[in-house]
Write a protein that holds these residues in place. Structure first.
Motif, PDB file in Angstrom:
ATOM      1  N   GLY A 178       0.791  -1.229   0.000  1.00 15.48           N
ATOM      2  CA  GLY A 178       0.000   0.000   0.000  1.00 15.48           C
ATOM      3  C   GLY A 178       0.817   1.269   0.000  1.00 15.48           C
ATOM      4  O   GLY A 178       0.254   2.373   0.013  1.00 15.48           O
ATOM      5  N   ASN A 179       2.159   1.148  -0.043  1.00 16.45           N
ATOM      6  CA  ASN A 179       3.020   2.332   0.067  1.00 16.45           C
ATOM      7  C   ASN A 179       2.779   3.356  -1.039  1.00 16.45           C
ATOM      8  O   ASN A 179       2.912   4.560  -0.817  1.00 16.45           O
ATOM      9  CB  ASN A 179       4.495   1.917   0.033  1.00 16.45           C
ATOM     10  CG  ASN A 179       4.899   1.129   1.266  1.00 16.45           C
ATOM     11  OD1 ASN A 179       4.104   0.998   2.186  1.00 16.45           O
ATOM     12  ND2 ASN A 179       6.098   0.616   1.282  1.00 16.45           N
ATOM     13  N   THR A 180       2.447   2.885  -2.248  1.00 12.47           N
ATOM     14  CA  THR A 180       2.271   3.809  -3.370  1.00 12.47           C
ATOM     15  C   THR A 180       0.803   4.114  -3.662  1.00 12.47           C
ATOM     16  O   THR A 180       0.494   4.739  -4.675  1.00 12.47           O
ATOM     17  CB  THR A 180       2.939   3.254  -4.643  1.00 12.47           C
ATOM     18  OG1 THR A 180       2.417   1.949  -4.922  1.00 12.47           O
ATOM     19  CG2 THR A 180       4.442   3.147  -4.451  1.00 12.47           C
ATOM     20  N   GLY A 181      -0.092   3.695  -2.771  1.00  8.53           N
ATOM     21  CA  GLY A 181      -1.510   3.976  -2.963  1.00  8.53           C
ATOM     22  C   GLY A 181      -2.072   3.300  -4.193  1.00  8.53           C
ATOM     23  O   GLY A 181      -1.578   2.258  -4.635  1.00  8.53           O
ATOM     24  N   ASN A 228      -4.243   4.200  -8.198  1.00  7.72           N
ATOM     25  CA  ASN A 228      -4.584   5.225  -9.179  1.00  7.72           C
ATOM     26  C   ASN A 228      -5.408   4.584 -10.289  1.00  7.72           C
ATOM     27  O   ASN A 228      -5.396   3.366 -10.459  1.00  7.72           O
ATOM     28  CB  ASN A 228      -3.314   5.861  -9.734  1.00  7.72           C
ATOM     29  CG  ASN A 228      -2.479   4.871 -10.506  1.00  7.72           C
ATOM     30  OD1 ASN A 228      -2.798   4.540 -11.648  1.00  7.72           O
ATOM     31  ND2 ASN A 228      -1.420   4.359  -9.891  1.00  7.72           N
ATOM     32  N   PRO A 229      -6.147   5.364 -11.069  1.00  5.43           N
ATOM     33  CA  PRO A 229      -7.027   4.790 -12.099  1.00  5.43           C
ATOM     34  C   PRO A 229      -6.279   4.149 -13.264  1.00  5.43           C
ATOM     35  O   PRO A 229      -6.812   3.255 -13.914  1.00  5.43           O
ATOM     36  CB  PRO A 229      -7.833   5.997 -12.589  1.00  5.43           C
ATOM     37  CG  PRO A 229      -7.668   7.053 -11.548  1.00  5.43           C
ATOM     38  CD  PRO A 229      -6.334   6.819 -10.925  1.00  5.43           C
ATOM     39  N   GLU A 230      -5.051   4.567 -13.531  1.00  6.19           N
ATOM     40  CA  GLU A 230      -4.353   4.111 -14.731  1.00  6.19           C
ATOM     41  C   GLU A 230      -3.848   2.671 -14.638  1.00  6.19           C
ATOM     42  O   GLU A 230      -3.677   2.005 -15.659  1.00  6.19           O
ATOM     43  CB  GLU A 230      -3.148   5.030 -15.031  1.00  6.19           C
ATOM     44  CG  GLU A 230      -3.526   6.423 -15.490  1.00  6.19           C
ATOM     45  CD  GLU A 230      -3.882   7.327 -14.320  1.00  6.19           C
ATOM     46  OE1 GLU A 230      -3.473   7.015 -13.173  1.00  6.19           O
ATOM     47  OE2 GLU A 230      -4.588   8.331 -14.535  1.00  6.19           O
ATOM     48  N   ASP A 231      -3.597   2.171 -13.443  1.00  4.11           N
ATOM     49  CA  ASP A 231      -2.946   0.874 -13.301  1.00  4.11           C
ATOM     50  C   ASP A 231      -3.909  -0.302 -13.188  1.00  4.11           C
ATOM     51  O   ASP A 231      -3.471  -1.456 -13.101  1.00  4.11           O
ATOM     52  CB  ASP A 231      -2.021   0.872 -12.078  1.00  4.11           C
ATOM     53  CG  ASP A 231      -0.779   1.726 -12.302  1.00  4.11           C
ATOM     54  OD1 ASP A 231      -0.516   2.081 -13.464  1.00  4.11           O
ATOM     55  OD2 ASP A 231      -0.086   2.040 -11.323  1.00  4.11           O
ATOM     56  N   ARG A 259       1.713   9.546  -8.343  1.00  6.03           N
ATOM     57  CA  ARG A 259       0.588   9.083  -9.145  1.00  6.03           C
ATOM     58  C   ARG A 259      -0.600   8.651  -8.297  1.00  6.03           C
ATOM     59  O   ARG A 259      -1.674   8.355  -8.824  1.00  6.03           O
ATOM     60  CB  ARG A 259       1.036   7.911 -10.029  1.00  6.03           C
ATOM     61  CG  ARG A 259       2.129   8.276 -11.015  1.00  6.03           C
ATOM     62  CD  ARG A 259       2.635   7.075 -11.792  1.00  6.03           C
ATOM     63  NE  ARG A 259       1.610   6.549 -12.678  1.00  6.03           N
ATOM     64  CZ  ARG A 259       1.128   5.320 -12.630  1.00  6.03           C
ATOM     65  NH1 ARG A 259       1.554   4.478 -11.711  1.00  6.03           N
ATOM     66  NH2 ARG A 259       0.207   4.935 -13.486  1.00  6.03           N
ATOM     67  N   SER A 260      -0.426   8.579  -7.008  1.00 11.01           N
ATOM     68  CA  SER A 260      -1.487   8.072  -6.133  1.00 11.01           C
ATOM     69  C   SER A 260      -2.669   9.035  -6.048  1.00 11.01           C
ATOM     70  O   SER A 260      -2.490  10.247  -5.907  1.00 11.01           O
ATOM     71  CB  SER A 260      -0.919   7.842  -4.728  1.00 11.01           C
ATOM     72  OG  SER A 260      -1.944   7.448  -3.830  1.00 11.01           O
ATOM     73  N   THR A 261      -3.865   8.465  -6.148  1.00 10.40           N
ATOM     74  CA  THR A 261      -5.083   9.263  -5.993  1.00 10.40           C
ATOM     75  C   THR A 261      -5.912   8.840  -4.792  1.00 10.40           C
ATOM     76  O   THR A 261      -6.882   9.511  -4.435  1.00 10.40           O
ATOM     77  CB  THR A 261      -5.964   9.160  -7.256  1.00 10.40           C
ATOM     78  OG1 THR A 261      -6.291   7.783  -7.490  1.00 10.40           O
ATOM     79  CG2 THR A 261      -5.247   9.717  -8.475  1.00 10.40           C
ATOM     80  N   ALA A 262      -5.549   7.704  -4.164  1.00 10.11           N
ATOM     81  CA  ALA A 262      -6.299   7.217  -3.004  1.00 10.11           C
ATOM     82  C   ALA A 262      -5.456   6.196  -2.262  1.00 10.11           C
ATOM     83  O   ALA A 262      -4.471   5.657  -2.791  1.00 10.11           O
ATOM     84  CB  ALA A 262      -7.625   6.590  -3.432  1.00 10.11           C
ATOM     85  N   ALA A 263      -5.838   5.926  -1.026  1.00 11.42           N
ATOM     86  CA  ALA A 263      -5.178   4.893  -0.236  1.00 11.42           C
ATOM     87  C   ALA A 263      -5.742   3.527  -0.602  1.00 11.42           C
ATOM     88  O   ALA A 263      -6.935   3.392  -0.918  1.00 11.42           O
ATOM     89  CB  ALA A 263      -5.373   5.158   1.250  1.00 11.42           C
TER      90      ALA A 263
END
Length: 368
Positions: free
Chosen positions: A60-63, A65-68, A92-96
């Protein structure tokens, strides 16, 4: 933090805290060794009905995102981590990750000894499991675990397939058209083909050969997916129809098992499967060893060191896992068809096997 427990079908129990959504879930307990790419794992349809254990301790370190995302939702039945990140940190993170799990109703558990759990699954094999933050009585939860259907005999590919055909256009100049049977396809498959000038039409798992041929394809692709390949009689019959027409055919993972069955081989369930992004595979065509991404609990039963005579001519094992000699690819000599059991489309990586999409395009070029 709300307490939660994980109970395996053999009674082994782990206590931890709820991670993601509160509630209860059941599935097949499997472990994956990837240190990165947890978002791609979660959204991979091949993990449908499986409770995934991350062997990497921090997740979870990098959260997220929608792209991945590899599909339009999280598919795992449950999620098990040791040390979840308290706060994501990435541009790039948008959420946890935990918030994403909770939003999609994915029940998980954290704070348990995932090393001990992984060693247990490695010695005893993948098995049914329950995770709950509602019922903390191990015997009560185990009784319901034992009521769950096993993965052997599970027919799941149609459950994750697209309901309607859709198209992913080639990037730049269009060169070829591929009809892809969606048995649990990942988005990066069509992306890898698009970068090579291929337009991909993605079809539901129930499609007929007439459906595929209606778009005038230059080749056919059978995707990865979940479940027991021994149950997938319709895709097997479809693969045989494609090969009878001498049309180029490529299958990945579940698609490899389907083509293996279509060629006359059996399939079997591995003890604990191959899951992770660090699996060594020998490409017998070149003699090179690739570091590859895997996600499979079943494999094709084929002899390694001989050319096998089938209804479609000679077939040979083209790729072998160097950890355990599991068949990792097949190549037909007399029809334009080949398979790999692992994932050349791997995201977040590795990319050693990306050349297989070039090999697919070259096969189409030879038939053009």
């Amino acid at each position: 933090m709300k307490p939660a427990i994980l109970v395996l079908e053999d009674g082994r129990t782990f206590a931890g805290t709820s991670y993601g959504a509160d509630g209860e879930t059941f599935g097949e307990a499997v472990f994956t060794t990837g240190m990165t790419g947890y978002q791609e794992t979660l959204t991979d349809p091949s993990y449908h009905k499986q409770v995934v254990v991350q062997t990497a301790p921090q997740i979870g370190n990098t959260g997220v995102n929608p792209e991945d995302d590899e599909s339009d939702r999280i598919w795992v039945a449950g999620y098990v981590v040791r040390d979840p990140a308290r706060r994501p940190s990435n541009w790039r993170s948008t959420a946890a990750l935990e918030d994403r799990l909770a939003a999609e109703g994915i029940v998980g558990i954290s704070g348990i000894d995932t090393r001990a759990l992984t060693r247990h699954l490695r010695s005893r094999g993948a098995m049914r499991v329950g995770v709950s933050s509602l019922d903390l009585d191990p015997e009560s939860l185990r009784a319901r675990v034992l009521e769950q259907p096993p993965m052997t005999g599970a027919d799941l590919s149609a459950q994750v397939s697209t309901a309607e055909r859709y198209t992913v256009a080639a990037v730049g100049e269009h060169r070829y058209t591929v009809a892809a049977l969606d048995l649990g396809i990942k988005r990066n498959v069509a992306r890898r083909l698009a970068e090579r000038g291929v337009t991909t039409h993605v079809f539901p798992a129930t499609s007929t050969v007439e459906d595929l041929l209606a778009v005038g394809p230059d080749a056919v692709f059978f995707s990865p997916g979940p479940g027991d390949p021994a149950t997938a009689d319709h895709p097997v019959a479809l693969a045989r129809e494609v090969m009878r027409r001498q049309m180029p055919l490529f299958g990945i993972c579940f698609g490899s098992q389907i083509l293996g069955r279509a060629l006359g081989f059996g399939t079997y369930k591995l003890g604990y499967g191959h899951r992770g992004i660090n699996q060594p595979v020998l490409d017998r065509t070149t003699g090179k060893v690739e570091v590859t991404s895997h996600n499979h609990g079943f494999a094709v039963d084929a002899p390694l060191n001989t050319v096998i005579d089938t209804d479609f001519g000679g077939v040979e094992v083209s790729h072998v896992c160097l950890n355990d000699d599991v068949v990792e690819g097949l190549r037909a000599r007399d029809v334009p068809a080949f398979t790999v059991q692992y994932h050349p489309e791997a995201a977040a990586g590795p990319h050693d096997a990306d050349y297989l999409f070039d090999r697919f395009v070259e096969l189409v070029e030879k038939r053009a």
